[in-house]
Design a protein around this motif. Structure first.
Motif, PDB file in Angstrom:
ATOM      1  N   LEU A 184       0.814  -1.214   0.000  1.00 26.33           N
ATOM      2  CA  LEU A 184       0.000   0.000   0.000  1.00 26.33           C
ATOM      3  C   LEU A 184       0.850   1.266   0.000  1.00 26.33           C
ATOM      4  CD1 LEU A 184      -2.773  -1.146   2.455  1.00 26.33           C
ATOM      5  CD2 LEU A 184      -3.004  -0.762  -0.011  1.00 26.33           C
ATOM      6  N   ALA A 185       1.980   1.249   0.693  1.00 28.73           N
ATOM      7  CA  ALA A 185       2.823   2.451   0.719  1.00 28.73           C
ATOM      8  C   ALA A 185       3.342   2.759  -0.679  1.00 28.73           C
ATOM      9  CB  ALA A 185       3.983   2.278   1.704  1.00 28.73           C
ATOM     10  N   ALA A 186       3.639   1.725  -1.456  1.00 29.76           N
ATOM     11  CA  ALA A 186       4.093   1.938  -2.835  1.00 29.76           C
ATOM     12  C   ALA A 186       2.969   2.523  -3.685  1.00 29.76           C
ATOM     13  CB  ALA A 186       4.589   0.623  -3.438  1.00 29.76           C
ATOM     14  N   GLY A 187       1.749   2.096  -3.384  1.00 27.65           N
ATOM     15  CA  GLY A 187       0.602   2.692  -4.074  1.00 27.65           C
ATOM     16  C   GLY A 187       0.460   4.162  -3.724  1.00 27.65           C
TER      17      GLY A 187
ATOM     18  N   ALA B   5       4.733   6.255   7.386  1.00 29.08           N
ATOM     19  CA  ALA B   5       4.020   5.742   8.540  1.00 29.08           C
ATOM     20  C   ALA B   5       4.028   4.231   8.398  1.00 29.08           C
ATOM     21  CB  ALA B   5       2.605   6.284   8.540  1.00 29.08           C
ATOM     22  N   PRO B   6       4.309   3.501   9.475  1.00 28.41           N
ATOM     23  CA  PRO B   6       4.390   2.044   9.328  1.00 28.41           C
ATOM     24  C   PRO B   6       3.084   1.404   8.878  1.00 28.41           C
ATOM     25  CG  PRO B   6       4.643   2.714  11.655  1.00 28.41           C
ATOM     26  CD  PRO B   6       4.674   3.955  10.828  1.00 28.41           C
ATOM     27  N   ALA B   7       1.944   2.085   9.109  1.00 35.85           N
ATOM     28  CA  ALA B   7       0.658   1.429   8.836  1.00 35.85           C
ATOM     29  C   ALA B   7       0.420   1.142   7.356  1.00 35.85           C
ATOM     30  CB  ALA B   7      -0.488   2.258   9.405  1.00 35.85           C
ATOM     31  N   LEU B   8       1.072   1.859   6.465  1.00 31.72           N
ATOM     32  CA  LEU B   8       0.903   1.514   5.038  1.00 31.72           C
ATOM     33  C   LEU B   8       1.950   0.511   4.559  1.00 31.72           C
ATOM     34  CD1 LEU B   8      -0.310   4.632   3.032  1.00 31.72           C
ATOM     35  CD2 LEU B   8      -1.628   2.828   4.105  1.00 31.72           C
ATOM     36  N   ASP B  70      -6.992   8.878   3.710  1.00 32.69           N
ATOM     37  CA  ASP B  70      -7.418   9.546   2.474  1.00 32.69           C
ATOM     38  C   ASP B  70      -7.002   8.737   1.255  1.00 32.69           C
ATOM     39  OD1 ASP B  70      -8.565  11.621   3.765  1.00 32.69           O
ATOM     40  OD2 ASP B  70      -6.947  13.066   3.386  1.00 32.69           O
ATOM     41  N   PHE B  71      -5.759   8.282   1.263  1.00 34.09           N
ATOM     42  CA  PHE B  71      -5.288   7.473   0.131  1.00 34.09           C
ATOM     43  C   PHE B  71      -6.161   6.230  -0.027  1.00 34.09           C
ATOM     44  CE2 PHE B  71      -2.912   3.580  -0.841  1.00 34.09           C
ATOM     45  CZ  PHE B  71      -2.767   3.763  -2.212  1.00 34.09           C
ATOM     46  N   LEU B  72      -6.403   5.522   1.064  1.00 33.93           N
ATOM     47  CA  LEU B  72      -7.144   4.261   0.990  1.00 33.93           C
ATOM     48  C   LEU B  72      -8.582   4.468   0.511  1.00 33.93           C
ATOM     49  CD1 LEU B  72      -5.853   2.738   4.351  1.00 33.93           C
ATOM     50  CD2 LEU B  72      -5.232   1.988   2.033  1.00 33.93           C
ATOM     51  N   ILE B  77      -9.893   1.328  -1.715  1.00 36.06           N
ATOM     52  CA  ILE B  77      -9.402   0.090  -1.122  1.00 36.06           C
ATOM     53  C   ILE B  77     -10.253  -0.264   0.095  1.00 36.06           C
ATOM     54  CG2 ILE B  77      -7.410  -0.926   0.099  1.00 36.06           C
ATOM     55  CD1 ILE B  77      -5.667   0.813  -1.875  1.00 36.06           C
ATOM     56  N   VAL B  78     -10.745   0.741   0.786  1.00 37.57           N
ATOM     57  CA  VAL B  78     -11.631   0.481   1.934  1.00 37.57           C
ATOM     58  C   VAL B  78     -12.877   1.354   1.841  1.00 37.57           C
ATOM     59  CG1 VAL B  78      -9.696  -0.124   3.462  1.00 37.57           C
ATOM     60  CG2 VAL B  78     -10.554   2.224   3.439  1.00 37.57           C
TER      61      VAL B  78
END
Lengths: 428, 428
Positions: A184-187, B5-8, B70-72, B77-78
């Motif tokens: 996802l980070a790459a996205g 951020a580690p979450a992505l 925001d990205f997701l 994706i969600v």
């Protein structure tokens, strides 16, 4: 916690050299450093340039923060005058090199860094880290793309490599022609298409497989991929089609003898009327495993470990060598590690049909070049300013064109010589 | 630019599974996931646990930022309810596992993550990325330390791997017993001793080798290392001692046949009265190259490519598998990838002399254990709170003790079976 100023991503000796050079007056000598590979990993026929786009962002941010300087002072790595020099550091020189997506061969001068000794030498580690990693991944990935013969490959190797390397690996794989990434980070950072639906854990979470599949289809629709190998694959496929109907987008198989399973799965799907349902296979996919499946009814591959680890060659073997001081070529003579002095210029020669025939590298001036030749170096940084770079998509297209241009033997997966010969004309 | 951020750092399927599980009501089921290796890399006799210290910092910071969400959302994706769940995400479960510096074998449950399905499943990629990378590096590094038989090894591989992976690799190598690193960020972040003096470029920058050596000694003193193989090694050594005198700390040789060169260099240094001057060798050092030099007068090794790439095994093969749902063991039956259900507990059995004899893993309760046995799991996170971890130095000492404890065959570099057998007692 997970971020570092790029300036400490540096080997200590660069700063001790700066320190000594500042003291003896050589720090400001005009220097040229070059990045090249002495050889390709055993049997590889080409390398793929990847990383310059990512690298230039890091060089733009390459500053020694107060915190960095405090550390270096406290650890007695640098003295006060070096600390002051580092605090004021900005790269003001030039960087030229092969475009992202270009091919390289042994000796290709893929990056040329010029400026004062001190300003160039402190970039050594960062430049090599980015290029050695990204080129290694892109080169292995390009071989997989060739082996897949147009079938899409999903990059899903994040979990097999360092968490930041994973993001760069997804970028390199996409550059090399992969269709998408699970990362996802790459996205988010690079705009690479992302994909992913579910893992075995999702099936195991539910009371049975049909319940899990129903839940997934309820949430994601029929345009999803059901993972059918948690228990029994044939039953998994029957459950998938029973739940989603024959217009399910895809199934995924992640274990077992994929050649046999792909055939049986195709027959079973067809017999259930799911003739358009795609088959995605994953699990230890490298270029050889992909090639082995060429004749099978596989629609898409998922590749993990092999792609993020360069498929047997996790680093590209690139080095950063001083080749010119104050306009004079310099060479080291170390056994097996000798260098060729002088700032190199490279052209790739082609037949009128477009097939590449040779790479010519001269260490003085510019090689003679003809209508079908291509000068290989472009500007990345001019007088300290980063020059606009092609978008990732353009670099991806460029690589595809480059791979079309090399002789067909160059695309073979087997061990062999570089796809085209390289002629290095040293300083006379 | 270089921080995420580690979450992505997450595979998309984790979020689609959360989404589906939130919809169908299974997201809150109580789950146990385990991290283990099905097998060690071919011929390896043990694995080294590395990474938990680094991982726990990342898990403490694991939050989906507004930008992430925001990205997701934009990438579809969600959905909205999943976005809301992610925005509120905090890991509130428990993590237990093998201490950093512990050995592991096939099937060892090196990390156990328990909590709701949704809160555990989103950590999968981050946990595996950190552990697969750090364990791979530490395991290769430990083999080099064994081969070096007490001679110090400097980690100098930053340039051969991703710039962030380099910092983690330096940490893993130090954990495994390396003496120091060239990587300044690893020094700043983890307090690892750093080292480094000069490169061939420094010699080439100067008008001749004696001038370069004089400059280095003027800046850094005689307690430095002079790199003597830029031109001719014998002349380089004579120049070094002529400049620095016989109390020069060390010379470094980075090319050529190191066995022969070490002998000749020792003789030459001794003949020049520099009997205390150390010899450091570098260049393609892996555990086999180090072992080959055991009988030579080498005082210290510099290792690069091999250590940061796991010396042939760049990833540790660790997987993250769901083993229990609502207290009930679950298993997948995929061919060659079947799992053993239930939350495992592990003890290592020892002779009264301290030699390890077996690892016993039970999937229900706690194994019978005797005075010489050791329970292998400790708490990393309790109810969402990170538990204080041993300092890196303690983990380093722990590994040294563990390596002393295994049967001597376990330390052989040759391919072989795991150093001790592992008995997994499945749920009855």
């Amino acid at each position: 916690m997970n971020s570092f100023a790029p300036a400490l991503m540096t080997d200590q000796y660069e700063l001790t050299m700066v320190s000594a050079a500042l003291k003896d007056g050589t720090a400001d000598r005009s220097c040229v450093f070059e990045v090249f590979a002495r050889r390709l990993p055993t049997g590889r026929r080409y390398g793929v340039v990847a990383g310059p786009g990512r690298l230039m962002e890091l060089i733009r941010d390459f500053r020694f923060t107060d915190e960095d300087i405090d550390f270096l002072r406290r650890a007695q790595i640098v003295d006060e005058s070096t600390a002051a020099w580092l605090a004021a550091y900005r790269f003001t020189g030039d960087i030229d090199g092969y475009a992202e997506g270009e091919l390289f061969f042994p000796g290709s001068p893929i990056m040329t860094v010029s400026g004062t000794f001190a300003e160039c030498v402190v970039l050594e580690t960062l430049i090599l880290s980015v290029l050695n990693h990204d080129c290694a991944v892109a080169t292995g990935a390009a071989r997989m793309v060739t082996a897949a013969r147009g079938r899409p490959i999903i990059e899903m190797g994040s979990r097999r490599t360092h968490e930041n390397a994973a993001i760069a690996a997804a970028r390199s794989a996409y550059l090399a022609g992969f269709a998408s990434t699970s990362n996802l980070a790459a996205g988010a950072k690079y705009g690479i298409p992302t994909t992913g639906t579910s893992a075995h854990a999702f099936t195991l979470l539910h009371d049975d497989e049909p319940t899990a599949f129903s839940s997934q289809v309820a949430a994601l629709g029929k345009n999803t991929t059901l993972l059918v190998d948690t228990y029994d694959i044939a039953q998994g496929i029957r459950n998938a089609i029973a739940v989603a109907g024959p217009d399910l987008r895809a199934i995924r198989i992640d274990s077992g003898d994929l050649s046999v399973l792909a055939q049986h799965s195709r027959e079973l799907l067809d017999s259930l009327g799911a003739t358009e349902t795609k088959i995605i296979v994953s699990g230890d996919m490298d270029e050889y495993a992909i090639a082995t499946l060429a004749a099978e009814p596989v629609d898409m591959y998922g590749a993990g470990t092999a792609v993020v680890t360069g498929s047997g060659a996790p680093t590209a073997g690139l080095v950063y060598k001083l080749v010119e001081v104050d306009g004079r070529p310099v060479v080291k003579r170390s056994e097996n590690k000798a260098t060729v002095g002088g700032r190199k210029t490279a052209v790739r020669r082609h037949k009128p049909t477009g097939t590449a025939t040779e790479e010519i590298i001269v260490s003085q001036g510019v090689p003679d070049h003809f209508p079908n030749d291509r000068l290989l170096q472009r500007s990345f940084v001019a007088a300290g300013e980063v020059v606009d770079q092609p978008a990732l998509q353009e670099s991806r297209d460029h690589l595809r064109q480059c791979l079309i241009s090399i002789p067909w033997e160059g695309l073979k997966l087997s061990a062999g010589d570089p796809a085209i010969p390289v002629t290095i004309v040293p300083t006379v």
